[in-house]
Write a protein that holds these residues in place. Sequence first.
Motif, PDB file in Angstrom:
ATOM      1  N   ASN A 126       0.833  -1.197   0.000  1.00 56.12           N
ATOM      2  CA  ASN A 126       0.000   0.000   0.000  1.00 56.12           C
ATOM      3  C   ASN A 126       0.872   1.254   0.000  1.00 56.12           C
ATOM      4  O   ASN A 126       1.895   1.313   0.688  1.00 56.12           O
ATOM      5  CB  ASN A 126      -0.910   0.014   1.225  1.00 56.12           C
ATOM      6  CG  ASN A 126      -1.951  -1.093   1.173  1.00 56.12           C
ATOM      7  OD1 ASN A 126      -2.392  -1.481   0.086  1.00 56.12           O
ATOM      8  ND2 ASN A 126      -2.337  -1.612   2.332  1.00 56.12           N
ATOM      9  N   VAL A 127       0.475   2.247  -0.781  1.00 56.74           N
ATOM     10  CA  VAL A 127       1.228   3.489  -0.861  1.00 56.74           C
ATOM     11  C   VAL A 127       1.050   4.278   0.434  1.00 56.74           C
ATOM     12  O   VAL A 127      -0.078   4.513   0.882  1.00 56.74           O
ATOM     13  CB  VAL A 127       0.773   4.335  -2.065  1.00 56.74           C
ATOM     14  CG1 VAL A 127       1.469   5.690  -2.072  1.00 56.74           C
ATOM     15  CG2 VAL A 127       1.045   3.577  -3.366  1.00 56.74           C
ATOM     16  N   THR A 128       2.175   4.648   1.034  1.00 58.15           N
ATOM     17  CA  THR A 128       2.161   5.436   2.270  1.00 58.15           C
ATOM     18  C   THR A 128       2.500   6.868   1.929  1.00 58.15           C
ATOM     19  O   THR A 128       3.630   7.177   1.555  1.00 58.15           O
ATOM     20  CB  THR A 128       3.178   4.893   3.286  1.00 58.15           C
ATOM     21  OG1 THR A 128       2.926   3.503   3.508  1.00 58.15           O
ATOM     22  CG2 THR A 128       3.091   5.648   4.594  1.00 58.15           C
ATOM     23  N   ARG A 129       1.535   7.748   2.038  1.00 57.29           N
ATOM     24  CA  ARG A 129       1.777   9.144   1.701  1.00 57.29           C
ATOM     25  C   ARG A 129       2.654   9.802   2.759  1.00 57.29           C
ATOM     26  O   ARG A 129       2.537   9.516   3.949  1.00 57.29           O
ATOM     27  CB  ARG A 129       0.454   9.890   1.553  1.00 57.29           C
ATOM     28  CG  ARG A 129      -0.398   9.362   0.410  1.00 57.29           C
ATOM     29  CD  ARG A 129      -1.591  10.237   0.125  1.00 57.29           C
ATOM     30  NE  ARG A 129      -2.397   9.703  -0.970  1.00 57.29           N
ATOM     31  CZ  ARG A 129      -2.121   9.847  -2.255  1.00 57.29           C
ATOM     32  NH1 ARG A 129      -1.045  10.537  -2.614  1.00 57.29           N
ATOM     33  NH2 ARG A 129      -2.904   9.328  -3.182  1.00 57.29           N
ATOM     34  N   ASP A 130       3.545  10.674   2.300  1.00 56.64           N
ATOM     35  CA  ASP A 130       4.451  11.426   3.177  1.00 56.64           C
ATOM     36  C   ASP A 130       5.440  10.540   3.913  1.00 56.64           C
ATOM     37  O   ASP A 130       6.050  10.968   4.915  1.00 56.64           O
ATOM     38  CB  ASP A 130       3.671  12.275   4.198  1.00 56.64           C
ATOM     39  CG  ASP A 130       2.781  13.304   3.524  1.00 56.64           C
ATOM     40  OD1 ASP A 130       3.224  13.869   2.500  1.00 56.64           O
ATOM     41  OD2 ASP A 130       1.657  13.532   4.003  1.00 56.64           O
ATOM     42  N   SER A 131       5.625   9.291   3.424  1.00 57.88           N
ATOM     43  CA  SER A 131       6.630   8.423   4.027  1.00 57.88           C
ATOM     44  C   SER A 131       7.062   7.403   2.978  1.00 57.88           C
ATOM     45  O   SER A 131       6.805   7.583   1.794  1.00 57.88           O
ATOM     46  CB  SER A 131       6.073   7.733   5.277  1.00 57.88           C
ATOM     47  OG  SER A 131       7.122   7.075   5.985  1.00 57.88           O
ATOM     48  N   ASP A 132       7.710   6.315   3.421  1.00 58.18           N
ATOM     49  CA  ASP A 132       8.295   5.352   2.481  1.00 58.18           C
ATOM     50  C   ASP A 132       7.291   4.293   2.050  1.00 58.18           C
ATOM     51  O   ASP A 132       6.494   3.807   2.859  1.00 58.18           O
ATOM     52  CB  ASP A 132       9.494   4.647   3.126  1.00 58.18           C
ATOM     53  CG  ASP A 132      10.629   5.607   3.425  1.00 58.18           C
ATOM     54  OD1 ASP A 132      11.112   6.227   2.466  1.00 58.18           O
ATOM     55  OD2 ASP A 132      11.003   5.737   4.605  1.00 58.18           O
TER      56      ASP A 132
END
Length: 313
Positions: A31-37
Amino acid sequence: MVGVTRGGHRLTRVLIVGDVIDDVVVTPLGNVTRDSDTTSRIRATPGGSAANQAAWLAASGVDVRFVARVGAADVARHRAELEAFGMDAVLIADPDAPTGSIVVMLDADGNRTMYTDRGANQRLTTVDVPPSLLDDVDTLHVNGYALFADEPRFAVVALIDEARRRGIAVTADPSSSAYLEELGASTFLACTRGASVCLPNLDEGRVLSGKTEPHDVLASLCGHYPVVALKLGHGGVLVGEGGRVELIAPASSSVIDPTGAGDAFCAGFLGSWLSGHSATDAATAGSVLAAHAVATYGGRPPAGSGGHLQTLR
């Protein structure tokens, strides 16, 4: 005009003018983690729609000459990449602009979002594409990316006009619905007037025709081009030729990376059509080559496949 003969010699060379790009393909592995890796697979591969089409066509055994403009520092690298497929790669070194680049973001469903910097591709000039490039070819294939900026468009339209004067067949791929909207459908249709074949996907076809339903899109485009193959993704290919319409089912394949599937279809279609097959047979060949493409990472054939891919030719 297919399989034309001049001076007693049958010509089978295709000239392709268009883009060379450095692709960076990003596939998130979770899952894409916004504002992180976000853990991802990231690969840098050579690309560009026209360059990909040339590579797939040459890998299918067709004699190809390809012309594009790249950053001066990258000429040797990109020429070697392209010549590995057996084509004649004519690359113009740009001393000021970098080679074009694209970041391709793939989602879990295989959809793509592309962030594009066309770089040196937008600086192609009439000096780069002299009429002599047509001296020993029988088909000029125009990739839409070569028409989306003023200077390369002027150069390529001059080459199209010269091809018409010589009786050389012209084929066209609109290539990008977003850039096509910016250019305008009427401009693209005027630039490619007289082309024998047009190979849009559905989004591009909708821009060009102003229609929505696939059969309406096809009917409209068949008023401009004798042969149209409308790519419908998982829905197959809707083919129009001589008043006949046929739906060609997609070839089955495991999907690794959809990048370059449309370019491979174009190459498979042209390789078959130029060999004298019908448009429906050519669309089947294109679908087979597209299936190879989606099972391959990156937009081009696997290394070492130059001249060895089998399609219905």
